[in-house]
Every structure is written in C-alpha cells, then in structure tokens.
Design a protein around this motif. Structure first.
Motif, short mmCIF file in Angstrom:
data_model
loop_
_atom_site.label_atom_id
_atom_site.label_comp_id
_atom_site.label_asym_id
_atom_site.label_seq_id
_atom_site.Cartn_x
_atom_site.Cartn_y
_atom_site.Cartn_z
N ILE A 189 -44.93 -4.10 -45.89
CA ILE A 189 -45.31 -5.16 -46.84
C ILE A 189 -46.06 -4.56 -48.04
O ILE A 189 -45.83 -4.97 -49.19
N GLN A 190 -46.94 -3.59 -47.78
CA GLN A 190 -47.68 -2.96 -48.89
C GLN A 190 -46.74 -2.28 -49.87
O GLN A 190 -46.94 -2.34 -51.09
N GLN A 244 -43.59 -3.14 -50.39
CA GLN A 244 -42.84 -4.19 -51.08
C GLN A 244 -43.70 -4.86 -52.16
O GLN A 244 -43.18 -5.27 -53.20
N LYS A 245 -44.99 -4.95 -51.91
CA LYS A 245 -45.88 -5.62 -52.87
C LYS A 245 -46.00 -4.85 -54.18
O LYS A 245 -46.39 -5.42 -55.20
N LEU A 277 -44.01 -6.54 -56.77
CA LEU A 277 -44.25 -7.95 -57.02
C LEU A 277 -45.06 -8.14 -58.30
O LEU A 277 -45.92 -7.32 -58.63
N PHE A 291 -47.92 -14.76 -53.05
CA PHE A 291 -47.76 -14.02 -51.80
C PHE A 291 -49.00 -14.16 -50.92
O PHE A 291 -50.13 -14.02 -51.39
N LYS A 292 -48.76 -14.42 -49.62
CA LYS A 292 -49.84 -14.50 -48.64
C LYS A 292 -49.40 -13.77 -47.38
O LYS A 292 -48.27 -13.90 -46.93
N TYR A 293 -50.31 -13.00 -46.82
CA TYR A 293 -50.05 -12.29 -45.57
C TYR A 293 -51.33 -12.27 -44.75
O TYR A 293 -52.38 -11.81 -45.22
N PHE A 346 -38.27 -10.90 -48.46
CA PHE A 346 -38.39 -10.11 -49.69
C PHE A 346 -37.05 -10.00 -50.42
O PHE A 346 -37.02 -9.88 -51.64
N ASN A 369 -40.37 -18.56 -47.38
CA ASN A 369 -40.11 -17.99 -48.70
C ASN A 369 -39.24 -18.95 -49.51
O ASN A 369 -38.46 -19.73 -48.96
#
Length: 341
Positions: free
Chosen positions: A221-222, A224-225, A228, A234-236, A260, A289
């Motif tokens: 996720i990091q 992919q961010k 962004l 975005f929330k995780y 994503f 999403n």
C-alpha cells in the motif's frame, strides 16, 4: 509414455481381473479337472464376487461422491442396506445349492446356504471390506485432487501477482522520486525489495504469521500511495491483535490490488478505503473503492487473480470464510471474513 488416465484404466482392469480370479483359484475343485462353470457352489461364489465388484464401482463413482460427501448420509445408508440385501440374496436365488453336513440325520443333511450363518457372515465381511477399500481410495483421490487444485490456484495467482504492471508503475514512481532527490526513494526501494522477497519465499509456505502478511500488505500500500494525488480519498486502518495468528499467504492482497487498479483516476474524484480487523477468532477485510473511468492493461490478470483467490479460499478455508461482493455503477465493495482458528 502412458498417460495418467490410461494408467488408471489399466490398474482398474488388472485389479478387477485379480478380484474375479479369487473364487477360481480358491475353489476346491480348481485342480480336479472339472468344469467350474457347471458347479453350482462355484457359480454361487463367483456371482457373489462379481456383485461385490459391481458394487465397488457404484459406491466409488456414484454413492460416495453424490451422497456421502454431499452430506446425504441417510440416503447413502439406505442404498448400502439395499445393496447388502441384493448381494447376499441374488447368488442364492440364481445358483441355489445344498451343503452336506455330517453328524446330521441323512434326510436332514441338505440345507440351503441362505440359512447358514457362515455364508451370511462371509458375504457380509466381504461387503464391509469393499466399502472400506472404496472409501479409502476415494479419500486418497479427493486429497490428491485438492492438493493439485491448490497448487494450480497458487501458481496461477503468483503469475498474476508478479506482473509487469505493478513493477513498471513502481519503478516509474521510484524514478520520479530519484529525479526529485526525494528522501522517500531509498525507503521505497527497500519496500519493493521486501515485497518481492516475501512473494518469492514466504508465499511457498502453506501458512505464514499474520504479522508478516499484514506487513507485506502495508508495504504494498505504501508503494501504491506514492502515485496517489489529492484527488484520491484514501484510508487504511488496522485494528486488533496480530500476534499468535497464522493465515494463508497472499489471500487478502488481490482485493486490495483490485481497488488500486480500478479505483484511481487523476481526472476524477475517487476513493479507496481499506480496513483490516482481527479478534480472537476472525480476521475481516473490508475494501471499498470508487469505480472510475480507467484503462487497466492487466485487467484480465486481475480477474484471474480474484478467481484463483476464491478457489484458494474454498480449498484452504472450506466453510470457514464468508466473501461478500457488492458492486454498483460507482462503487465496489468487498468484505472477506476468515475463521483463523
């Protein structure tokens, strides 16, 4: 080289011949020069053996897969009782014979075998042995099939997981960070290295610690961010205790990867919300999403990955998972709940 199917046919053929040969070679009249096919006791015994062989294949290919393993055990038991009666009675009906019993008055020496407990007991024991053998063979076949399906699903998913789409996007992002001389560049390189190492090594295990799996997801996720922008909401979040729990590797990531791929478009307002929550028994993944107008080159691989993940869930967590997918014109939502006990 003989194919697996032809080999199985040959094994069954030779096994059937050997099984039907038992009453021939065990007959007391085998070496007497008599024609066995004219001797009623032999015909009775051979008929019993033939019916047992027929029952074996009916039980193996019909009764076990369609009734016993479908949780229709009452119906299965009724069929078993019916076949037991048929197998014990039919030989005596078509080939009745009499047994000479010494120490009995001459007029009472001859009795039909259907009243002789020895014959009933022998037929019953053979019947039970046939059930046990067919059951064990079927269990072994089901185990091999499940193992093969699991391997195919995992290999197919790994092929979909390690794909150029993810690598090219990540490398492009790393290149941009390097040009900008960003402090995030070395961190991103370490995370990519960790991701690839995890996929190549840990994913070969049947289960991994939940902590390792979540760390892998967080690194993914990091990365992919990095690409962004502010147009993405975005929330995780992670809730609950991760220690002392195990999970099948790469079982959660396809649903996150899907978000994503389909939920981001720099020309539209979009959102991705990911939540992972654990308690003493369950882990629950919620992914929401937006569905935006985007072109995804690896769409087919994403769909394949999702299908293979569903197969893996059915194999590894049968009756221990709940997967709910809701899709509207503008929103895609997945909830996966797995019993980890």
């Amino acid at each position: 080289m003989m194919s697996s199917k032809n080999r199985d046919i040959l094994i069954h053929l030779l096994g059937s011949i050997a099984f039907l040969s038992i009453p021939i070679f065990s007959s007391p009249d085998f070496n007497t020069g008599k024609n066995l096919w004219t001797i009623t006791p032999f015909l009775n015994n051979f008929c019993l053996q033939f019916l047992l062989l027929v029952f074996f294949y009916i039980n193996h290919y019909v009764l076990l897969p369609f009734f016993y393993f479908k949780e229709k055990k009452v119906v299965y038991s009724i069929f078993i009782l019916l076949f037991l009666i048929i197998i014990l009675k039919v030989p005596d009906y078509f080939f009745p014979f009499e047994i000479h019993k010494p120490n009995m008055p001459s007029m009472n020496r001859m009795e039909p075998p259907k009243f002789d407990f020895h014959f009933i007991r022998e037929g019953f024991i053979k019947f039970v042995l046939v059930i046990v053998i067919s059951f064990l063979i079927k269990l072994n076949k089901r185990y091999d099939d499940l193992k093969d399906q699991k391997q195919v699903a995992e290999i197919s998913y790994l092929k979909a997981q390690i794909n150029p789409h993810f690598l090219f996007n990540t490398l492009n992002s790393l290149y941009a960070l390097t040009i900008q001389k960003s402090d995030l560049a070395p961190i991103a390189v370490l995370k990519l290295s960790g991701i690839m190492r995890y996929v190549v090594t840990e994913s070969s295990q049947e289960f991994v610690t939940l902590e390792k799996e979540i760390n892998y997801i967080s690194d993914y996720i990091q990365l992919q961010k990095i690409r962004l922008d502010e147009s993405v909401n975005f929330k995780y979040e992670i809730k609950g205790q991760l220690l002392n729990k195990s999970i099948a590797p790469l079982i959660l990531i396809p649903f996150i990867e899907n978000a994503f791929k389909y939920g981001i478009n720099p020309d539209e307002d979009s959102f991705i919300h990911i939540s992972i929550e654990t308690d003493e028994k369950y882990i629950t993944l919620d992914v929401e999403n937006s569905i935006v107008n985007s072109i995804v080159d690896e769409a087919s691989k994403t769909e394949e990955g999702l299908r293979n993940t569903q197969k893996r869930l059915e194999i590894i967590y049968p009756n221990k998972h709940e997967l709910t997918i809701n899709e509207t014109e503008k929103k895609y939502e997945v909830t996966l709940k797995i019993d980890l006990t």
